[in-house]
Scaffold this motif. Sequence first.
Motif, PDB file in Angstrom:
ATOM      1  N   LEU A   1      70.198  26.565 -31.793  1.00 22.55           N
ATOM      2  CA  LEU A   1      71.127  27.459 -32.492  1.00 22.55           C
ATOM      3  C   LEU A   1      72.581  27.032 -32.304  1.00 22.55           C
ATOM      4  CD1 LEU A   1      69.459  30.902 -31.698  1.00 22.55           C
ATOM      5  CD2 LEU A   1      69.244  29.521 -33.775  1.00 22.55           C
TER       6      LEU A   1
ATOM      7  N   LEU B   1      67.041  27.874 -27.199  1.00 22.35           N
ATOM      8  CA  LEU B   1      67.871  28.654 -28.120  1.00 22.35           C
ATOM      9  C   LEU B   1      69.283  28.082 -28.181  1.00 22.35           C
ATOM     10  CD1 LEU B   1      66.710  32.275 -27.244  1.00 22.35           C
ATOM     11  CD2 LEU B   1      66.173  30.974 -29.306  1.00 22.35           C
ATOM     12  N   GLN B   2      69.807  27.696 -27.035  1.00 13.67           N
ATOM     13  CA  GLN B   2      71.141  27.096 -27.022  1.00 13.67           C
ATOM     14  C   GLN B   2      71.170  25.836 -27.883  1.00 13.67           C
ATOM     15  OE1 GLN B   2      72.389  25.325 -23.359  1.00 13.67           O
ATOM     16  NE2 GLN B   2      74.364  24.728 -24.169  1.00 13.67           N
TER      17      GLN B   2
ATOM     18  N   LEU C   1      66.538  39.956 -33.236  1.00  8.30           N
ATOM     19  CA  LEU C   1      67.322  38.750 -33.475  1.00  8.30           C
ATOM     20  C   LEU C   1      68.100  38.900 -34.784  1.00  8.30           C
ATOM     21  CD1 LEU C   1      67.816  35.880 -32.306  1.00  8.30           C
ATOM     22  CD2 LEU C   1      65.935  35.108 -33.757  1.00  8.30           C
ATOM     23  N   LYS C   2      69.382  38.589 -34.743  1.00  9.53           N
ATOM     24  CA  LYS C   2      70.223  38.719 -35.932  1.00  9.53           C
ATOM     25  C   LYS C   2      69.708  37.785 -37.031  1.00  9.53           C
ATOM     26  CE  LYS C   2      74.303  40.125 -33.369  1.00  9.53           C
ATOM     27  NZ  LYS C   2      75.658  39.746 -32.913  1.00  9.53           N
TER      28      LYS C   2
ATOM     29  N   LYS D   1      68.406  30.164 -38.937  1.00 14.36           N
ATOM     30  CA  LYS D   1      68.611  28.873 -38.268  1.00 14.36           C
ATOM     31  C   LYS D   1      67.324  28.386 -37.612  1.00 14.36           C
ATOM     32  CE  LYS D   1      73.537  28.923 -37.170  1.00 14.36           C
ATOM     33  NZ  LYS D   1      74.530  28.856 -36.078  1.00 14.36           N
ATOM     34  N   LEU D   2      66.604  29.300 -36.981  1.00 11.26           N
ATOM     35  CA  LEU D   2      65.334  28.905 -36.364  1.00 11.26           C
ATOM     36  C   LEU D   2      64.344  28.442 -37.421  1.00 11.26           C
ATOM     37  CD1 LEU D   2      64.770  31.559 -33.549  1.00 11.26           C
ATOM     38  CD2 LEU D   2      65.417  29.159 -33.295  1.00 11.26           C
TER      39      LEU D   2
ATOM     40  N   LEU E   1      72.973  37.100 -29.483  1.00 13.34           N
ATOM     41  CA  LEU E   1      72.046  36.730 -30.551  1.00 13.34           C
ATOM     42  C   LEU E   1      71.315  37.940 -31.140  1.00 13.34           C
ATOM     43  CD1 LEU E   1      70.278  33.660 -28.910  1.00 13.34           C
ATOM     44  CD2 LEU E   1      72.126  33.620 -30.596  1.00 13.34           C
TER      45      LEU E   1
ATOM     46  N   LEU F   1      74.559  26.900 -29.662  1.00 13.19           N
ATOM     47  CA  LEU F   1      75.365  27.815 -28.861  1.00 13.19           C
ATOM     48  C   LEU F   1      76.222  27.022 -27.884  1.00 13.19           C
ATOM     49  CD1 LEU F   1      72.599  30.436 -27.981  1.00 13.19           C
ATOM     50  CD2 LEU F   1      74.178  30.467 -29.923  1.00 13.19           C
TER      51      LEU F   1
ATOM     52  N   GLU G   1      70.980  35.787 -39.217  1.00 12.84           N
ATOM     53  CA  GLU G   1      71.509  34.419 -39.323  1.00 12.84           C
ATOM     54  C   GLU G   1      70.857  33.485 -38.308  1.00 12.84           C
ATOM     55  OE1 GLU G   1      74.820  36.716 -37.026  1.00 12.84           O
ATOM     56  OE2 GLU G   1      73.404  37.151 -38.631  1.00 12.84           O
ATOM     57  N   TYR G   2      70.452  34.022 -37.163  1.00 11.43           N
ATOM     58  CA  TYR G   2      69.784  33.193 -36.160  1.00 11.43           C
ATOM     59  C   TYR G   2      68.315  32.982 -36.502  1.00 11.43           C
ATOM     60  CZ  TYR G   2      74.098  33.800 -33.627  1.00 11.43           C
ATOM     61  OH  TYR G   2      75.420  33.809 -33.271  1.00 11.43           O
ATOM     62  N   LYS G   3      67.691  33.974 -37.120  1.00  9.81           N
ATOM     63  CA  LYS G   3      66.319  33.776 -37.603  1.00  9.81           C
ATOM     64  C   LYS G   3      66.299  32.667 -38.647  1.00  9.81           C
ATOM     65  CE  LYS G   3      64.313  38.352 -36.889  1.00  9.81           C
ATOM     66  NZ  LYS G   3      63.750  39.537 -37.511  1.00  9.81           N
TER      67      LYS G   3
END
Length: 71
Positions: free
Chosen positions: A55, A51-52, A8-9, A15-16, A68, A57, A11-13
């Motif tokens: 995050l 995730l959508q 997982l990139k 955000k989570l 992602l 999306l 920036e997405y980690k």
Amino acid sequence: MNNLYQRLKPEYKAKLDDQAIQYPNAIKAAVNELKQEQSVLDLRYGTAMSLQMYLNLKSADITEILNLFEP
């Protein structure tokens, strides 16, 4: 092969992690599944939808989810 969470990139980690403050159970469930699976095709539909939503999306289609992750 690395699991999806490892790929997982960053920036997405991040955000989570931010969303985990408000939605700890939902984020924990999504992260647990990402840690168990190695292929996006093995994710449950509900996890893709989470995730959508968390995050922000555009959709939960396969292309959006694939973007992602690192290759």
